[in-house]
Design a protein around this motif. Sequence first.
Motif, PDB file in Angstrom:
ATOM      1  N   SER A 193      -6.520  10.017  -4.101  1.00  0.00           N
ATOM      2  CA  SER A 193      -7.241   9.190  -3.448  1.00  0.00           C
ATOM      3  C   SER A 193      -8.215   8.500  -4.394  1.00  0.00           C
ATOM      4  O   SER A 193      -8.487   7.131  -3.555  1.00  0.00           O
ATOM      5  N   SER A 194      -7.773   8.617  -5.848  1.00  0.00           N
ATOM      6  CA  SER A 194      -8.399   7.015  -6.221  1.00  0.00           C
ATOM      7  C   SER A 194      -7.171   6.167  -6.413  1.00  0.00           C
ATOM      8  O   SER A 194      -8.019   4.748  -6.009  1.00  0.00           O
ATOM      9  N   ALA A 195      -6.387   6.590  -6.515  1.00  0.00           N
ATOM     10  CA  ALA A 195      -5.197   5.447  -6.179  1.00  0.00           C
ATOM     11  C   ALA A 195      -5.383   4.547  -4.100  1.00  0.00           C
ATOM     12  O   ALA A 195      -5.171   3.578  -4.704  1.00  0.00           O
ATOM     13  N   GLY A 196      -5.648   5.339  -3.317  1.00  0.00           N
ATOM     14  CA  GLY A 196      -6.048   4.835  -2.454  1.00  0.00           C
ATOM     15  C   GLY A 196      -6.660   4.016  -2.304  1.00  0.00           C
ATOM     16  O   GLY A 196      -7.296   3.619  -1.639  1.00  0.00           O
ATOM     17  N   ILE A 197      -7.944   4.522  -2.709  1.00  0.00           N
ATOM     18  CA  ILE A 197      -9.252   3.702  -2.934  1.00  0.00           C
ATOM     19  C   ILE A 197      -9.614   2.269  -3.615  1.00  0.00           C
ATOM     20  O   ILE A 197     -10.158   1.487  -2.516  1.00  0.00           O
ATOM     21  N   SER A 198      -9.407   2.323  -4.536  1.00  0.00           N
ATOM     22  CA  SER A 198      -8.692   1.329  -5.790  1.00  0.00           C
ATOM     23  C   SER A 198      -7.749   0.527  -4.550  1.00  0.00           C
ATOM     24  O   SER A 198      -8.258  -0.581  -4.534  1.00  0.00           O
ATOM     25  N   PHE A 255       0.784  -1.800   0.175  1.00  0.00           N
ATOM     26  CA  PHE A 255      -0.041   0.049  -0.254  1.00  0.00           C
ATOM     27  C   PHE A 255       0.976   1.036   0.389  1.00  0.00           C
ATOM     28  O   PHE A 255       0.411   2.394  -0.677  1.00  0.00           O
ATOM     29  N   LYS A 256       2.172   1.225   0.786  1.00  0.00           N
ATOM     30  CA  LYS A 256       2.678   2.407   0.538  1.00  0.00           C
ATOM     31  C   LYS A 256       3.854   2.467  -0.646  1.00  0.00           C
ATOM     32  O   LYS A 256       4.372   3.971  -0.936  1.00  0.00           O
ATOM     33  N   ALA A 257       4.141   1.414  -1.155  1.00  0.00           N
ATOM     34  CA  ALA A 257       4.676   1.654  -2.207  1.00  0.00           C
ATOM     35  C   ALA A 257       4.033   1.561  -3.264  1.00  0.00           C
ATOM     36  O   ALA A 257       4.879   2.801  -4.354  1.00  0.00           O
ATOM     37  N   CYS A 258       2.181   1.624  -3.486  1.00  0.00           N
ATOM     38  CA  CYS A 258       1.900   2.399  -4.039  1.00  0.00           C
ATOM     39  C   CYS A 258       1.447   3.897  -4.080  1.00  0.00           C
ATOM     40  O   CYS A 258       0.699   4.397  -5.404  1.00  0.00           O
TER      41      CYS A 258
END
Length: 230
Positions: free
Chosen positions: A212-217, A163-166
């Motif tokens: 937000s789109s990256a995190g939510i996905s 999660f941190k890497a992405c």
Amino acid sequence: MQNISFVNLLITLIPLVFVWYYYKKWTKDSSEIIISTIRMLIQLLAIGYLLIFIFESKNIFLGLFIICFMIIVSSFIAIRNTIDKSLRHYLHILISILISGVINLFIVILVLNLEYAYEPRYIIPLAGMIFANTMNALSLAIERFEKEIQRGLEFEQAREISFKACMIPQINSLLAVGLVSLPGMMTGQILSGVDPLIAVRYQIMIMTMILSSAGISAIIYFILKKKFTY
């Protein structure tokens, strides 16, 4: 805006030839960059003509079809470099991209306060940004997650690292914007003559949407992964 001739556009291929040479030399793959470049040219030229038709028609069903097509294709691209290529895994990716993308696209429509909910000149390009960003972030998360699991880490540890890497590219973009870079949308608007302060507002919307789109996905993906696999 200054027009670019096709002859002048060919100049941009010069550094690409240099990259292709070393890519071929070091990776022993002589075709990937060439095929990718040719696909890019064909796809962009085709979408250029298609967008002219879409913007003029303003058909909401055509718009919905294009957005669904974006989601399906981005899900296929996201699963391309993963180890698990099962249908269930593809559905996890598709659902993650779909929910994250639709949430952020809906918020964008509210923020823009458009006269009509569906304005293709705004919705289609912004949807493309959202789904492309979501696809890239999710690809990074899955690729890193699978490698950490192969190393023997537990689900929670692998999820934390992945999660941190992405999120690194998105967070770096927020930190660098205005200091190191002027992002593409803002630069395009300024080059077309838009007031820089208006361009800044649009870019703020884009930057928050990208994060937000990256995190939510990724969050939705790991929730599905935990529920149906572990």
